[in-house]
Design a protein around this motif. Structure first.
Motif, PDB file in Angstrom:
ATOM      1  N   PRO A  89       1.095  -1.363   0.442  1.00 45.61           N
ATOM      2  CA  PRO A  89       0.140  -0.158  -0.263  1.00 45.61           C
ATOM      3  C   PRO A  89       0.738   1.497   0.451  1.00 45.61           C
ATOM      4  CG  PRO A  89      -0.226  -1.243   2.218  1.00 45.61           C
ATOM      5  CD  PRO A  89       0.857  -1.943   0.968  1.00 45.61           C
ATOM      6  N   GLN A  90       2.256   1.167   0.401  1.00 45.33           N
ATOM      7  CA  GLN A  90       3.228   2.496   0.192  1.00 45.33           C
ATOM      8  C   GLN A  90       3.972   2.752  -1.108  1.00 45.33           C
ATOM      9  OE1 GLN A  90       5.509   2.171   3.222  1.00 45.33           O
ATOM     10  NE2 GLN A  90       4.742   2.002   4.948  1.00 45.33           N
ATOM     11  N   ARG A 114       2.901  -8.933   3.793  1.00 45.05           N
ATOM     12  CA  ARG A 114       1.223  -9.477   4.361  1.00 45.05           C
ATOM     13  C   ARG A 114       1.481  -8.959   5.710  1.00 45.05           C
ATOM     14  NH1 ARG A 114      -3.389 -12.704   4.247  1.00 45.05           N
ATOM     15  NH2 ARG A 114      -3.525 -12.765   1.936  1.00 45.05           N
ATOM     16  N   TYR A 115       0.088  -8.906   5.842  1.00 47.64           N
ATOM     17  CA  TYR A 115       0.428  -8.879   7.748  1.00 47.64           C
ATOM     18  C   TYR A 115       1.239  -7.027   8.120  1.00 47.64           C
ATOM     19  CZ  TYR A 115       1.293 -13.545   8.106  1.00 47.64           C
ATOM     20  OH  TYR A 115       1.281 -15.162   7.583  1.00 47.64           O
ATOM     21  N   ASP A 127      12.980  -4.534  -7.269  1.00 50.04           N
ATOM     22  CA  ASP A 127      13.276  -2.784  -7.708  1.00 50.04           C
ATOM     23  C   ASP A 127      12.285  -2.090  -7.679  1.00 50.04           C
ATOM     24  OD1 ASP A 127      15.566  -3.732  -9.194  1.00 50.04           O
ATOM     25  OD2 ASP A 127      13.782  -5.142 -10.089  1.00 50.04           O
ATOM     26  N   GLU A 128      10.740  -2.026  -7.615  1.00 52.20           N
ATOM     27  CA  GLU A 128       9.987  -1.064  -6.808  1.00 52.20           C
ATOM     28  C   GLU A 128       8.963  -1.645  -6.390  1.00 52.20           C
ATOM     29  OE1 GLU A 128       7.642   0.342 -10.349  1.00 52.20           O
ATOM     30  OE2 GLU A 128       8.580  -0.923 -11.260  1.00 52.20           O
ATOM     31  N   GLU A 129       7.900  -0.439  -5.519  1.00 46.95           N
ATOM     32  CA  GLU A 129       6.951  -1.260  -4.646  1.00 46.95           C
ATOM     33  C   GLU A 129       5.635  -0.425  -5.100  1.00 46.95           C
ATOM     34  OE1 GLU A 129       6.681  -0.606  -0.484  1.00 46.95           O
ATOM     35  OE2 GLU A 129       8.605   0.175  -0.884  1.00 46.95           O
ATOM     36  N   LEU A 130       4.318  -0.774  -5.142  1.00 47.03           N
ATOM     37  CA  LEU A 130       2.866  -0.696  -6.397  1.00 47.03           C
ATOM     38  C   LEU A 130       2.040  -1.367  -5.735  1.00 47.03           C
ATOM     39  CD1 LEU A 130       3.585   0.459  -9.134  1.00 47.03           C
ATOM     40  CD2 LEU A 130       2.685  -2.187  -9.845  1.00 47.03           C
ATOM     41  N   SER A 131       0.991  -0.077  -5.318  1.00 48.37           N
ATOM     42  CA  SER A 131      -0.027  -0.348  -4.912  1.00 48.37           C
ATOM     43  C   SER A 131      -1.807  -0.458  -6.023  1.00 48.37           C
ATOM     44  CB  SER A 131      -0.022   0.927  -3.886  1.00 48.37           C
ATOM     45  OG  SER A 131      -1.255   0.876  -3.635  1.00 48.37           O
ATOM     46  N   LEU A 132      -2.498  -1.095  -5.460  1.00 50.36           N
ATOM     47  CA  LEU A 132      -3.581  -0.688  -6.416  1.00 50.36           C
ATOM     48  C   LEU A 132      -4.463   0.563  -5.995  1.00 50.36           C
ATOM     49  CD1 LEU A 132      -5.541  -4.246  -6.775  1.00 50.36           C
ATOM     50  CD2 LEU A 132      -3.973  -3.553  -7.925  1.00 50.36           C
ATOM     51  N   VAL A 136      -5.607  -0.988   1.484  1.00 46.49           N
ATOM     52  CA  VAL A 136      -5.059  -1.356   2.576  1.00 46.49           C
ATOM     53  C   VAL A 136      -6.044  -2.919   2.437  1.00 46.49           C
ATOM     54  CG1 VAL A 136      -4.022  -2.817   4.293  1.00 46.49           C
ATOM     55  CG2 VAL A 136      -4.629   0.504   4.235  1.00 46.49           C
ATOM     56  N   LEU A 137      -5.658  -3.785   2.376  1.00 47.70           N
ATOM     57  CA  LEU A 137      -5.759  -5.350   1.314  1.00 47.70           C
ATOM     58  C   LEU A 137      -4.634  -6.379   2.585  1.00 47.70           C
ATOM     59  CD1 LEU A 137      -5.776  -5.386  -2.442  1.00 47.70           C
ATOM     60  CD2 LEU A 137      -7.418  -5.110  -0.793  1.00 47.70           C
ATOM     61  N   THR A 138      -5.420  -7.428   2.674  1.00 48.46           N
ATOM     62  CA  THR A 138      -4.269  -8.761   3.754  1.00 48.46           C
ATOM     63  C   THR A 138      -3.632  -9.133   3.153  1.00 48.46           C
ATOM     64  OG1 THR A 138      -6.519 -10.280   2.869  1.00 48.46           O
ATOM     65  CG2 THR A 138      -7.715  -9.635   4.552  1.00 48.46           C
ATOM     66  N   GLY A 139      -3.417  -8.726   2.134  1.00 49.21           N
ATOM     67  CA  GLY A 139      -2.194  -9.245   1.391  1.00 49.21           C
ATOM     68  C   GLY A 139      -2.250  -8.572  -0.018  1.00 49.21           C
ATOM     69  N   GLY A 140      -0.944  -9.089  -0.210  1.00 48.83           N
ATOM     70  CA  GLY A 140      -0.537  -8.363  -1.623  1.00 48.83           C
ATOM     71  C   GLY A 140      -0.995  -9.816  -2.898  1.00 48.83           C
TER      72      GLY A 140
END
Length: 229
Positions: A89-90, A114-115, A127-132, A136-140
């Motif tokens: 989520p970040q 997770r968690y 390499d990178e972080e990605l969010s929808l 916040v979801l319970t996991g990716g």
């Protein structure tokens, strides 16, 4: 052939959707290769622990670095040029432009957080972080599936009509797609617009452009400022 590897603590959450609909057909045809890897396979000890309490206290658990980094390294061994993406989520917000970018990569590794998240040190292997989006979801896992789905439909041969992906929302000029109709021409007193039954393709194209602009202005005015000149 593009390939995707999904690293997750819950393989069954992603395995079933990958067998259905367009994704399942794309895999059957050899247009897309997706491997699901259980992170627990890289955890040591009898109980294969993959999470622990956070240093400094706080609610929830944090994914441990040892098994997660080992899983990423194993994935990189299988696909040295893969882009490793942590679903978080970040991260930056996933959009159609990113889907197009990913569709041009030979391989992707999608890491499902997770968690309360992953140990910060793991980011050195990502390499990178990605969010929808800003939630916040319970996991990716759900996010990873969304990425695979969005990318797969851009690959040649995946969709029955290659023009479908070119006329959808957020493509081309970046507008929302206008309204769509199919048979019957009248349903409970609601009629299909006459222009769509006219057979005048130039007129239909103009109408669709007008509808796309109108719908975008009404529902997503922020997109109008992002249009290409």
């Amino acid at each position: 052939m593009p390939s995707v590897e999904i690293l997750t603590l819950f393989p069954r959450m992603v395995a079933a959707p990958l067998e259905e609909s367009i994704l399942g057909k794309a895999r059957e045809k050899g247009l897309l290769r997706v491997q699901v890897t259980d992170i627990r396979e890289f955890a040591g000890g009898k109980h294969r622990v993959t999470d622990d309490v956070p240093y400094g206290g706080g609610a929830g658990m944090v994914m441990k670095p040892e098994p997660l980094v080992a899983a990423i390294e194993a994935a990189r061994t299988r696909a040295p040029s893969a882009r490793v993406v942590l679903m978080s989520p970040q991260g930056a917000r996933f959009d159609q432009a990113k889907a197009v970018e990913f569709s041009r990569h030979d391989s992707l590794v999608l890491v499902c957080g997770r968690y309360e998240g992953v140990d910060e040190r793991v980011l050195g292997w990502v390499d990178e972080e990605l969010s929808l989006g800003d939630f916040v979801l319970t996991g990716g896992e759900v996010a990873a599936l969304a990425v695979v789905d969005a990318v797969a439909r851009l690959l040649p041969g995946v969709l029955g009509n290659e023009l479908s992906a070119q006329s959808e929302s957020f493509t081309g000029e970046g507008l929302l797609e206008g309204p769509q109709y199919t048979r019957p021409p009248e349903f409970r007193g609601l009629k299909v617009p006459d222009v769509l039954l006219s057979g005048d393709h130039a007129r239909i194209a103009r109408w669709r452009k007008e509808q796309a602009l109108s719908r975008t202005r009404e529902r997503r005015p922020d997109l109008l400022g992002q249009q290409k000149a």
